[in-house]
Design an enzyme around this catalytic site. Structure first.
Site, mmCIF file in Angstrom:
data_model
loop_
_atom_site.group_PDB
_atom_site.id
_atom_site.type_symbol
_atom_site.label_atom_id
_atom_site.label_comp_id
_atom_site.label_asym_id
_atom_site.label_seq_id
_atom_site.Cartn_x
_atom_site.Cartn_y
_atom_site.Cartn_z
ATOM 1 N N GLY A 12 0.840 -1.209 0.000
ATOM 2 C CA GLY A 12 0.000 0.000 0.000
ATOM 3 C C GLY A 12 0.865 1.246 0.000
ATOM 4 N N ARG A 85 -4.638 3.384 10.225
ATOM 5 C CA ARG A 85 -5.569 4.119 11.100
ATOM 6 C C ARG A 85 -6.441 5.071 10.304
ATOM 7 N NH1 ARG A 85 -3.327 7.341 16.072
ATOM 8 N NH2 ARG A 85 -1.377 7.456 14.914
ATOM 9 N N ARG A 91 -4.314 3.329 17.533
ATOM 10 C CA ARG A 91 -3.630 2.155 16.978
ATOM 11 C C ARG A 91 -4.219 0.861 17.531
ATOM 12 N NH1 ARG A 91 0.723 5.905 17.820
ATOM 13 N NH2 ARG A 91 1.591 6.576 15.845
ATOM 14 N N HIS A 178 5.139 2.495 20.790
ATOM 15 C CA HIS A 178 4.815 3.381 19.662
ATOM 16 C C HIS A 178 3.393 3.892 19.858
ATOM 17 C CE1 HIS A 178 5.020 5.106 15.769
ATOM 18 N NE2 HIS A 178 4.197 4.261 15.182
HETATM 19 N N1 APR Z 1 -1.235 -9.963 3.195
HETATM 20 C C1 APR Z 1 -0.563 -9.020 2.514
HETATM 21 N N2 APR Z 1 -0.988 -7.756 2.399
HETATM 22 C C2 APR Z 1 -2.130 -7.432 3.006
HETATM 23 C C3 APR Z 1 -2.895 -8.356 3.739
HETATM 24 C C4 APR Z 1 -2.389 -9.687 3.824
HETATM 25 N N3 APR Z 1 -3.030 -10.633 4.502
HETATM 26 N N4 APR Z 1 -3.986 -7.727 4.200
HETATM 27 C C5 APR Z 1 -3.931 -6.457 3.780
HETATM 28 N N5 APR Z 1 -2.803 -6.274 3.060
HETATM 29 C C6 APR Z 1 -2.352 -5.086 2.357
HETATM 30 C C7 APR Z 1 -3.481 -4.221 1.804
HETATM 31 O O1 APR Z 1 -4.053 -4.799 0.640
HETATM 32 C C8 APR Z 1 -2.754 -2.923 1.531
HETATM 33 O O2 APR Z 1 -2.220 -2.857 0.207
HETATM 34 O O3 APR Z 1 -1.646 -4.209 3.210
HETATM 35 C C9 APR Z 1 -1.597 -2.958 2.533
HETATM 36 C C10 APR Z 1 -1.668 -1.848 3.565
HETATM 37 O O4 APR Z 1 -1.474 -0.665 2.888
HETATM 38 P P1 APR Z 1 -2.259 0.679 3.245
HETATM 39 O O5 APR Z 1 -3.676 0.357 3.503
HETATM 40 O O6 APR Z 1 -1.932 1.693 2.219
HETATM 41 O O7 APR Z 1 -1.620 1.083 4.669
HETATM 42 P P2 APR Z 1 -0.233 1.831 4.952
HETATM 43 O O8 APR Z 1 -0.481 3.284 5.062
HETATM 44 O O9 APR Z 1 0.806 1.339 4.021
HETATM 45 O O10 APR Z 1 0.051 1.306 6.443
HETATM 46 C C11 APR Z 1 0.289 -0.066 6.689
HETATM 47 O O11 APR Z 1 1.562 0.302 8.698
HETATM 48 O O12 APR Z 1 1.954 2.203 10.011
HETATM 49 C C12 APR Z 1 1.183 1.052 9.831
HETATM 50 O O13 APR Z 1 -0.913 1.753 10.783
HETATM 51 C C13 APR Z 1 -0.261 1.388 9.608
HETATM 52 O O14 APR Z 1 -1.011 -0.844 10.023
HETATM 53 C C14 APR Z 1 -0.767 0.114 9.001
HETATM 54 C C15 APR Z 1 0.430 -0.352 8.166
#
Ligand code: APR
Length: 311
Positions: A12, A85, A91, A178
């Site tokens: 993501g 979030r 969190r 954190h």
């Molecule tokens: N396996 C792999 N990827 C997954 C899975 C899984 N089982 N479930 C969800 N994802 C992917 C989503 O499809 C998405 O592309 O994880 C990605 C998360 O990306 P974003 O939603 O853009 O979140 P991001 O801002 O990158 O943050 C990710 O880091 O700082 C922390 O709080 C934040 O928990 C969050 C994480």
């Protein structure tokens, strides 16, 4: 010599930026893994970064996948899988959803690359890194959480803004969990070796500490749709690079404490030496009574979220 293989679990916002930064630093070949529904998205990001390389000539191959077998034998994993979030969520609210995801990810990484070094970013960080460690059964030096690196970078940023000095010359650390209970060790912060406490009033320092504590939330509020990604991505890159290039950088990371700072059996932000052996050492130092109290408060918060994982 073969290139390193770096696997990003979750492609993501943060994962995508890590891919870009890792390519620009030529840390190795990068594989962005995501769920089948997001496979097109990560393949697209990978191709986009591939097409950026000719300008500066980075020799790295970037690909996207939703097949676990493609990350086999990667040397580093950086996990951002989960949901970020949303405004109004803390969190801990994320715990339930992200815990299920982390368990699945840990099982798969254990199967594909049992000797890898794993950096966990998914929130709530202190519980997620614990969950990865418990489910994977990895040795403690191979598992670390990215939190203090980011919190310290935020603290450094605000100190540089306040003093008008280069951010490069600001040295400081933020320890603990954190979350809002994190512990900035302000008395040891320096600007070019000059104690920060000699440069900034006590009142302003308190305000800066508070802004640091809530810096993630400040960005969530501004974005309105998710959480920070540029600085979190760079913070993870610092940790991965220190491992891959055996730099032995001292970075505040969520490492498993076994007696250090009086903490037993929890991952919490402490100054950690990262080299080719993973988390090679924790640098312990004498802390004041009030810092001890603050660390004990943050430990209580960490224990609470860890307990909720049921692990
Ligand atoms: N396996 C792999 N990827 C997954 C899975 C899984 N089982 N479930 C969800 N994802 C992917 C989503 O499809 C998405 O592309 O994880 C990605 C998360 O990306 P974003 O939603 O853009 O979140 P991001 O801002 O990158 O943050 C990710 O880091 O700082 C922390 O709080 C934040 O928990 C969050 C994480």
């Amino acid at each position: 010599m073969k290139r390193n293989k770096i696997a990003l679990i979750g492609g993501g916002q943060i994962g995508g930026n890590i891919a870009l930064l890792a390519a620009q630093k030529e840390l190795g070949d990068i594989i962005i893994f995501d769920i089948p529904n997001a496979e097109g998205m990560v393949k697209g990001k990978a191709l986009d970064i591939m097409q950026l390389r000719p300008h500066d000539g980075y020799d790295a191959h970037i690909s996207g996948t939703s097949n676990w077998e493609d990350v086999k034998d990667a040397s580093v994993f950086i996990i951002t899988a989960g949901i970020p979030r949303k405004p109004g969520m803390n969190r801990e609210d994320l715990l339930e959803i992200n815990l299920g995801i982390m368990k699945d990810v840990a099982e798969n990484i254990k199967e594909q690359a049992p000797n890898s070094f794993v950096v966990v970013i998914s929130n709530p960080l202190d519980a997620m890194v614990y969950a990865f460690y418990k489910v994977s059964g990895f040795p403690k030096n191979q598992v670390v959480g990215m939190a203090g690196a980011l919190d310290s970078a935020r603290f450094r940023t605000f100190i540089a803004m306040e003093t008008g000095c280069s951010v490069q010359d600001v040295s400081c650390m933020v320890l603990g969990g954190h979350g809002d209970t994190m512990v900035p060790i302000t008395r040891l912060a320096t600007v070019g070796g000059v104690p920060l406490t000699n440069l900034v009033s006590e009142k302003r320092l308190e305000e800066i500490e508070n802004r640091t504590r809530f810096a993630g939330g400040e960005i969530v509020k501004l974005f309105g749709t998710g959480s920070a990604y540029y600085a979190p991505a760079q913070s993870a890159i610092e940790m991965a690079e220190s491992y891959l290039r055996d730099k032995k950088r001292v970075i505040p990371c969520a490492s498993l404490c076994e007696g250090e700072f009086g903490i037993e059996g929890y991952f919490i932000g402490v100054p950690s030496v990262i080299g080719s052996g993973g988390v090679e050492r924790i640098l312990e130092f004498d802390i004041l009574n009030e810092e001890k109290q603050a660390l004990s408060n943050t430990l209580d918060a960490v224990k609470k979220t860890v307990k909720e994982t049921g692990l």
